[in-house]
Design a protein around this motif. Structure first.
Motif, PDB file in Angstrom:
ATOM      1  N   ALA A   1       0.834  -1.211   0.000  1.00  0.00           N
ATOM      2  CA  ALA A   1       0.000   0.000   0.000  1.00  0.00           C
ATOM      3  C   ALA A   1       0.867   1.259   0.000  1.00  0.00           C
ATOM      4  N   ALA A   2       1.884   1.319   0.863  1.00  0.00           N
ATOM      5  CA  ALA A   2       2.657   2.557   1.003  1.00  0.00           C
ATOM      6  C   ALA A   2       3.580   2.786  -0.184  1.00  0.00           C
ATOM      7  N   GLY A   3       4.294   1.737  -0.602  1.00  0.00           N
ATOM      8  CA  GLY A   3       5.242   1.902  -1.703  1.00  0.00           C
ATOM      9  C   GLY A   3       4.527   2.294  -2.985  1.00  0.00           C
ATOM     10  N   LEU A   4       3.452   1.580  -3.303  1.00  0.00           N
ATOM     11  CA  LEU A   4       2.728   1.877  -4.541  1.00  0.00           C
ATOM     12  C   LEU A   4       2.047   3.246  -4.456  1.00  0.00           C
ATOM     13  N   SER A   5       1.494   3.589  -3.288  1.00  0.00           N
ATOM     14  CA  SER A   5       0.807   4.892  -3.160  1.00  0.00           C
ATOM     15  C   SER A   5       1.803   6.032  -3.354  1.00  0.00           C
ATOM     16  N   LEU A   6       2.999   5.894  -2.776  1.00  0.00           N
ATOM     17  CA  LEU A   6       3.983   6.973  -2.927  1.00  0.00           C
ATOM     18  C   LEU A   6       4.429   7.072  -4.386  1.00  0.00           C
ATOM     19  N   ALA A   7       4.732   5.933  -5.005  1.00  0.00           N
ATOM     20  CA  ALA A   7       5.162   5.967  -6.412  1.00  0.00           C
ATOM     21  C   ALA A   7       4.070   6.598  -7.270  1.00  0.00           C
TER      22      ALA A   7
ATOM     23  N   ALA B   1      -6.681  -5.162  -7.344  1.00  0.00           N
ATOM     24  CA  ALA B   1      -7.165  -4.140  -8.290  1.00  0.00           C
ATOM     25  C   ALA B   1      -6.327  -2.867  -8.156  1.00  0.00           C
ATOM     26  N   PHE B   2      -5.986  -2.530  -6.911  1.00  0.00           N
ATOM     27  CA  PHE B   2      -5.173  -1.339  -6.649  1.00  0.00           C
ATOM     28  C   PHE B   2      -3.795  -1.489  -7.309  1.00  0.00           C
ATOM     29  N   GLU B   3      -3.186  -2.670  -7.116  1.00  0.00           N
ATOM     30  CA  GLU B   3      -1.850  -2.898  -7.687  1.00  0.00           C
ATOM     31  C   GLU B   3      -1.882  -2.803  -9.207  1.00  0.00           C
ATOM     32  N   GLU B   4      -2.939  -3.370  -9.797  1.00  0.00           N
ATOM     33  CA  GLU B   4      -3.030  -3.361 -11.261  1.00  0.00           C
ATOM     34  C   GLU B   4      -3.150  -1.921 -11.778  1.00  0.00           C
ATOM     35  N   LEU B   5      -4.023  -1.138 -11.108  1.00  0.00           N
ATOM     36  CA  LEU B   5      -4.230   0.249 -11.530  1.00  0.00           C
ATOM     37  C   LEU B   5      -2.921   1.041 -11.419  1.00  0.00           C
ATOM     38  N   VAL B   6      -2.251   0.914 -10.277  1.00  0.00           N
ATOM     39  CA  VAL B   6      -1.033   1.714 -10.061  1.00  0.00           C
ATOM     40  C   VAL B   6       0.071   1.258 -11.007  1.00  0.00           C
ATOM     41  N   ARG B   7       0.202  -0.056 -11.203  1.00  0.00           N
ATOM     42  CA  ARG B   7       1.266  -0.532 -12.100  1.00  0.00           C
ATOM     43  C   ARG B   7       1.059  -0.011 -13.511  1.00  0.00           C
ATOM     44  N   THR B   8      -0.200   0.083 -13.961  1.00  0.00           N
ATOM     45  CA  THR B   8      -0.473   0.615 -15.308  1.00  0.00           C
ATOM     46  C   THR B   8      -0.030   2.072 -15.375  1.00  0.00           C
ATOM     47  N   ARG B   9      -0.314   2.829 -14.325  1.00  0.00           N
ATOM     48  CA  ARG B   9       0.092   4.243 -14.337  1.00  0.00           C
ATOM     49  C   ARG B   9       1.612   4.372 -14.319  1.00  0.00           C
ATOM     50  N   LEU B  10       2.254   3.537 -13.504  1.00  0.00           N
ATOM     51  CA  LEU B  10       3.718   3.630 -13.407  1.00  0.00           C
ATOM     52  C   LEU B  10       4.354   3.291 -14.750  1.00  0.00           C
ATOM     53  N   ALA B  11       3.756   2.320 -15.456  1.00  0.00           N
ATOM     54  CA  ALA B  11       4.335   1.891 -16.730  1.00  0.00           C
ATOM     55  C   ALA B  11       4.303   3.016 -17.763  1.00  0.00           C
ATOM     56  N   ALA B  12       3.391   3.978 -17.569  1.00  0.00           N
ATOM     57  CA  ALA B  12       3.264   5.064 -18.551  1.00  0.00           C
ATOM     58  C   ALA B  12       4.260   6.190 -18.284  1.00  0.00           C
ATOM     59  N   HIS B  13       4.986   6.118 -17.180  1.00  0.00           N
ATOM     60  CA  HIS B  13       5.908   7.217 -16.846  1.00  0.00           C
ATOM     61  C   HIS B  13       7.302   6.899 -17.384  1.00  0.00           C
TER      62      HIS B  13
END
Ligand SMILES: Cc1cc2nc3c(=O)[nH]c(=O)nc-3n(C[C@H](O)[C@H](O)[C@H](O)COP(=O)(O)OP(=O)(O)OC[C@H]3O[C@@H](n4cnc5c(N)ncnc54)[C@H](O)[C@@H]3O)c2cc1C
Length: 418
Positions: free
Chosen positions: A19-25, A107-119
């Motif tokens: 939760a914390a690592g993905l939220s900060l990223a 679901a949270f991990e999937e959403l955040v990973r998709t956003r991170l991949a776009a950066h």
């Protein structure tokens, strides 16, 4: 540090993809993409490889007054909350504009990973971090020592390291309880649930000799819900003991009749007045549960993690001083932690009747106010009003004796990382 295309982005390493690592990223990336002048951050997120260091999928609930950054991943939400006393007495509340929201970690991990991949300047690595040390090449920052999934050593240098690995040991504390629970995702043979109402605490379960116990019901459809048995006490139960409690709650108390258990969730969250150290070294900071984001009196962490992520992102966006230490914002206010320490002591000593305390809290105070208080967002006046509605004698006695008590190691805690 308003970026220019020429300015070197700030090298950051985030340890742990929970939760914390993905939220900060995610927070860094969302703000970075809005900023003019190109990426300001160069982020490496280090996630543990598949195996024992990866937590099982879990459910995170929090309240919010509007669609937030993770709305697409929200599985369910409720506008009404209910607390049920031991005698079946109900307190219902619609804490508008707040709603209670549920996210599944997958679901949270999937959403955040998709956003991170776009950066353009984010990379996600699979590695097991062994330790973090100061850099020895004379430059400010920290060096992360890790092993890749094949066991080969890996070294990452960063200006700042944000570390969410579980703490090596629980901090010394005057009171150290656990919020421990097991839940079933159930499907019932007939419609049994009201999908508009979440049961936050249902005290119609047998109370343990020490601490308190309650049922927690989050309906997902008329015939589907997450039903949990939770205790606030010193030690977790065995799986068979949780299963017995769940059978008795779903059958005897809720009268759900025929049901199928489609999934389970189990966990233990620290409820302690120990202080989690945040700044480990000038360039190395703990975040998430490891950085004290768990609210001691409730176990809620997710909302504080979001606040912590925003505060770090804002601090990193301010003009940099060359040797400034990493930002380490406090996830909770001192006065909230002080009140929680008193409440934990009063519960641990049995001076207050837990079920009655929580039922009365919701009965006597508007729910939105209680929720803001539990989230650390209440005004001093609201905090004082809530304080005055608590059982004054036992709370006062606990408050007076607390400074005289030594802080001790919690029994049974062992190092999780060196
Ligand atoms: C079952 C369960 C349900 C919960 N429900 C709620 C809730 O409804 N609401 C709420 O507010 N809070 C809830 N919590 C509490 C809290 O929100 C969670 O524990 C949350 O996951 C904490 O986030 P975190 O990032 O600090 O830790 P974690 O999410 O546990 O993340 C830590 C990360 O560090 C990684 N890691 C560990 N060691 C290493 C290593 N050596 N190298 C690399 N990576 C490593 C792990 O793989 C993990 O990804 C719940 C907790 C549990 C256990």
């Amino acid at each position: 540090m308003r970026g220019t295309p020429e300015a070197a982005p700030l090298a950051l390493v985030i340890i742990g993809g929970g939760a914390a690592g993905l939220s900060l990223a995610d927070c860094l990336v969302r703000h970075d993409l809005q900023g003019a002048g190109g990426p300001r951050f160069d982020v490496t997120l280090v996630e543990a490889p598949e195996g024992p260091l990866r937590p099982a999928p879990r459910t995170w609930c929090f309240w919010d007054d509007g669609p937030g950054a993770y709305e697409e991943a929200v599985t369910a939400q409720w506008s009404r909350l209910r607390i049920t006393g031991p005698d079946g007495d109900r307190v219902e509340a619609a804490p508008a504009p707040l709603r209670y929201r549920m996210l599944r970690s997958t679901a949270f991990e999937e959403l955040v990973r998709t956003r991170l991949a776009a950066h353009p300047r984010v990379r996600v690595l699979r590695a097991t971090v062994r330790h973090v040390r100061a850099r020895t090449d004379g430059r400010s920052g920290a060096r992360v020592h890790a092993d890749d999934p094949a066991g080969r050593p890996l070294i990452l240098d960063a200006r700042y390291v944000f570390d969410s690995r579980p703490p090596a040991r629980a901090p010394l504390a005057r009171t150290a309880l656990l919020q421990h629970f097991r839940g079933w995702f159930v499907r019932t043979d007939r419609p049994r649930f009201d999908p508009g109402t979440a049961d936050l605490m249902d005290f119609r379960v047998p109370q343990p000799a020490h601490g308190l116990a309650f049922g927690y019901v989050l309906p997902l459809a008329p015939d589907r819900a997450l039903v949990e048995y939770t205790e606030f006490s010193r030690h977790p139960l065995t799986v068979p003991a949780y299963e017995r409690a769940l059978r008795s709650y779903t059958g005897g108390v809720l009268g759900l009749g025929g049901l199928t258990v489609e999934g389970v969730e189990q966990g233990a969250i620290p409820m302690t007045d120990g202080r989690f150290p945040r700044r480990i070294a000038p360039a190395h900071v703990h975040i998430g549960t490891a950085g004290g984001a768990t609210r001691p009196a409730t176990g809620y962490t997710f909302a504080a993690v979001q606040r912590q992520s925003r505060a770090i992102t804002e601090a990193l966006g301010r003009p940099a001083a060359p040797h400034r230490p990493a930002p380490a914002p406090a996830p909770h206010r001192r006065r909230d932690l002080a009140m929680d320490a008193v409440l934990l002591r009063a519960l641990d000593t049995g001076r207050i009747d837990g079920p009655r305390f929580f039922t009365d809290l919701f009965r006597r105070t508007p729910a939105a106010q209680v929720l803001r208080f539990l989230d650390g967002a209440s005004t001093p006046l609201e905090g004082l009003r809530i304080g005055l509605r608590c059982p004054v004698g036992p709370m006062l006695r606990s408050a007076v004796e607390l400074p005289l008590l030594p802080r001790r190691a919690a029994p049974g805690t062992s190092p999780a990382h060196p």
